[in-house]
Design an enzyme around this catalytic site. Structure first.
Site, PDB file in Angstrom:
ATOM      1  N   HIS A 187       0.822  -1.209   0.000  1.00 53.45           N
ATOM      2  CA  HIS A 187       0.000   0.000   0.000  1.00 53.45           C
ATOM      3  C   HIS A 187       0.858   1.263   0.000  1.00 53.45           C
ATOM      4  CE1 HIS A 187      -4.238  -1.375   1.481  1.00 53.45           C
ATOM      5  NE2 HIS A 187      -4.228  -1.086   0.204  1.00 53.45           N
ATOM      6  N   GLU A 188       0.463   2.242  -0.816  1.00 54.78           N
ATOM      7  CA  GLU A 188       1.063   3.589  -0.816  1.00 54.78           C
ATOM      8  C   GLU A 188       2.569   3.588  -1.028  1.00 54.78           C
ATOM      9  OE1 GLU A 188      -0.945   5.980  -1.083  1.00 54.78           O
ATOM     10  OE2 GLU A 188      -2.648   4.694  -0.655  1.00 54.78           O
ATOM     11  N   GLY A 189       3.044   2.702  -1.886  1.00 47.41           N
ATOM     12  CA  GLY A 189       4.461   2.686  -2.215  1.00 47.41           C
ATOM     13  C   GLY A 189       5.213   1.590  -1.499  1.00 47.41           C
ATOM     14  N   GLN A 219       9.758   3.606  -1.375  1.00 48.86           N
ATOM     15  CA  GLN A 219      10.002   4.491  -0.235  1.00 48.86           C
ATOM     16  C   GLN A 219      11.496   4.683   0.006  1.00 48.86           C
ATOM     17  OE1 GLN A 219       7.560   6.121   1.129  1.00 48.86           O
ATOM     18  NE2 GLN A 219       5.944   4.995   0.076  1.00 48.86           N
TER      19      GLN A 219
END
Length: 601
Positions: free
Chosen positions: A441-443, A448
């Site tokens: 999720h979200e990268g 990151q």
């Protein structure tokens, strides 16, 4: 077995001893709050979790949403659970009173919703994503857009999503193909396909407000040509009444290994000529605006991962205190009674590792929430600016470390339960499946890590990096005042030196070597930095625990504080030393996988 969802004493420790959230009531925005109102909000969240989410936790996992080609069908008990959250004010606890929120500090809101997240997993995503959607529009939309879309979302009438990912463009948003065409009325017609849209369709609200990334015809290539649009499922007239269906259709549902409480959707925009969309802010600024929601979502993901790890730890701890199995190696009597498994050293190892991962991760997430509060309400401009620099810098770590180590904790929870851990009579296998998604999720970890090493570290003459190191050194100085913390304080100081030497070597390599090789081990850099930061969080907890012990507490609190110090000891003895190996890999620019050829696999 009746197991706790979370440890209430631990939550109070974070709020009132580690981060002193009560001091925030001196700020005008939170002046109407007190320790009592904080505790009331936490208790409200706990009661809703116990009454609505915990009884259906297994049903939500087993009975996934379905799509019959026309509409989504969901477990009916989900709606009253979500409605209870909305009616309590916990759907948007940080929002202004006038919007139906509690106007709580972010750090208190995180703790107040912790039981909901722990018991409801991704089911709570319907409200949390809606809240993030509102925050973005409030920050970058017009007053008319706020009145038309945010107000009904805050009221719980509408829900919100973020629609970014496409079949051919996941993390690579520069390649998205969804298009937007201006109309004579000043609106836009949106055409394209989005996938993995959490909460993209459901029957929980009157309307769904999608925030959609698309490229206006003629816009520049890459991320510089991406704009952001409000695209509702149903159109809304000037009076605020919900009208006809927009050209937005559900193509299908994805069924995931975990996190089944929230629909994951493939959505087609513009099958009948174009779905009507409304531009947010300026054209070609969509990525910048969406990062407002993405960064909030990244912290939400890290927090969810930490809480799921805490839930698994709490369950396996309760189990280990009751389950009897085997005898200690020192026992010579085969007829002696089996011992509780917590008496076995290896079980205590797994429990202490879980505690170190989960409580370290959650303290990091709450530290991020405290920084968000400072960005918003700190009385001094310099303090607000410093908090923003550090929060922006730490966001990749806040998202990634909990979502990487959280599943490791949940895996250990399964192991503590042994064969029972793999059965759905116990929830620990579900916790693992739910948590496994958070590292995507979200990268991903890799995405990151590139953000941290290639962007965040060198940005603004390394302002975020320097800020972080400076604050760690300040806490090391404080820790040296406690005799029990002399050794970990020195160890963290040595770890900072490892981090600084590694950072210097890698940044130098980025100037001299091929950039792809220089960044090939970025994941190890993120892991190294993450372990140092979590070691810092544990030192902060050690300072608070040492102060608690100095007050000569009663037996339960004394044991609580000693448990904190023991988890700190574990992390520094077993986890922090790994940074030495990672330093070597990074400084040598180890190329084992970088040089591997496709034909060799």
């Amino acid at each position: 077995m009746a197991a706790s969802i979370l440890n209430v004493r631990d939550l109070h420790f974070y709020l009132f001893e580690l981060f002193d959230a009560q001091a925030l009531t001196a700020r005008p925005r939170y002046a109407e709050h007190s320790k009592e109102t904080y505790l009331a909000a936490i208790e409200t969240g706990r009661k809703i979790a116990q009454r609505y989410f915990l009884p259906i936790r297994q049903k939500v996992d087993v009975q996934q949403p379905t799509f019959d080609g026309k509409q989504v069908h969901m477990l009916p008990e989900i709606k009253p659970a979500i409605d209870a959250v909305i009616q309590s004010g916990l759907a948007c606890p940080e929002a202004d009173y006038e919007w139906g929120g509690m106007q709580l500090p972010a750090i208190v809101a995180s703790v107040a919703t912790s039981f909901l997240s722990a018991a409801g997993s991704t089911t709570l995503g319907y409200t949390s994503l809606t809240n993030a959607n509102c925050n973005l529009i409030e920050a970058h939309g017009t007053p008319e857009q706020i009145a038309k879309w945010v107000v009904p979302m805050r009221q719980g009438r509408f829900a919100g999503t973020m629609a970014m990912t496409e079949p051919s463009a996941g993390s690579g948003l520069a390649d998205l193909a969804t298009s937007a065409t201006r109309t004579e009325e000043g609106r836009y017609l949106i055409t394209g396909n989005k996938i993995f849209i959490s909460g993209g369709d459901h029957n929980l609200s009157e309307n769904i407000v999608h925030l959609v990334l698309a490229r206006i015809k003629g816009a520049p290539k890459g991320i510089k040509g991406v704009s952001l649009f409000i695209v509702p499922k149903y159109l809304v007239d000037e009076t605020g009444a919900v009208g006809s269906r927009n050209d937005v259709s559900l193509a299908g549902l994805f069924h995931k290994m975990g996190g089944r409480g929230q629909t994951s959707c493939a959505i087609n925009f513009g099958e009948q000529g174009g779905s009507i969309g409304y531009l947010v802010g300026e054209e070609n600024q969509g990525i910048r605006y969406m990062f407002h929601m993405m960064n909030e979502a990244r912290i939400m993901v890290g927090t969810s991962a930490a809480l799921t790890a805490l839930s698994g730890y709490q369950y396996s701890l309760d189990y280990a205190k009751e389950r009897r199995q085997g005898r200690l190696p020192s026992s010579r009597d085969p007829l002696s009674a089996p011992v509780r498994i917590i008496e076995h050293a290896d079980v205590r190892r797994m429990l202490l590792a879980q505690k170190a991962y989960a409580e370290g991760a959650y303290s990091l997430c709450l530290f991020g929430a405290q920084l968000a509060d400072d960005v918003r309400t700190a009385p001094d401009e310099a303090e607000r600016r410093s908090a923003k620099v550090l929060l922006d810098f730490l966001t990749p770590i806040i998202k990634s470390w909990p979502s990487e180590y959280g599943p490791r904790a949940n895996s250990l929870a399964i192991q503590v339960l042994g064969g029972h851990g793999y059965t759905n009579e116990h929830p620990v296998e579900m916790f693992y499946r739910d948590n496994r998604l958070n590292s995507i999720h979200e990268g991903t970890y890799g995405v990151q890590s590139l953000d941290l090493l290639a962007r965040k570290v060198p940005a603004d003459n390394m302002a975020g990096y320097t800020n972080c190191i400076s604050r760690m050194r300040d806490d090391i100085e404080t820790a040296t005042q406690h005799p029990a913390l002399q050794e970990p304080a020195a160890a963290l100081l040595a770890a900072i030196q490892v981090l600084e030497e590694t950072t210097g070597a890698v940044l130098g390599g980025m100037q001299k070597l091929h950039i792809d090789l220089a960044l090939a081990n970025s994941v190890k850099y993120l892991e190294l930095f993450g372990n140092v930061v979590v070691a810092w969080m544990w030192l902060k907890q050690g300072i608070a625990a040492s102060a608690g012990l100095a007050r000569d507490p009663h037996a339960d609190d004394r044991n609580f504080y000693l448990g904190k110090l023991q988890a700190l000891k574990y992390f520094y003895a077993y986890e922090l030393p790994e940074i030495q190996v990672w330093k070597q890999i990074l400084c040598d620019f180890e190329d084992a996988f970088y040089m591997a050829r496709e034909e060799w696999f």
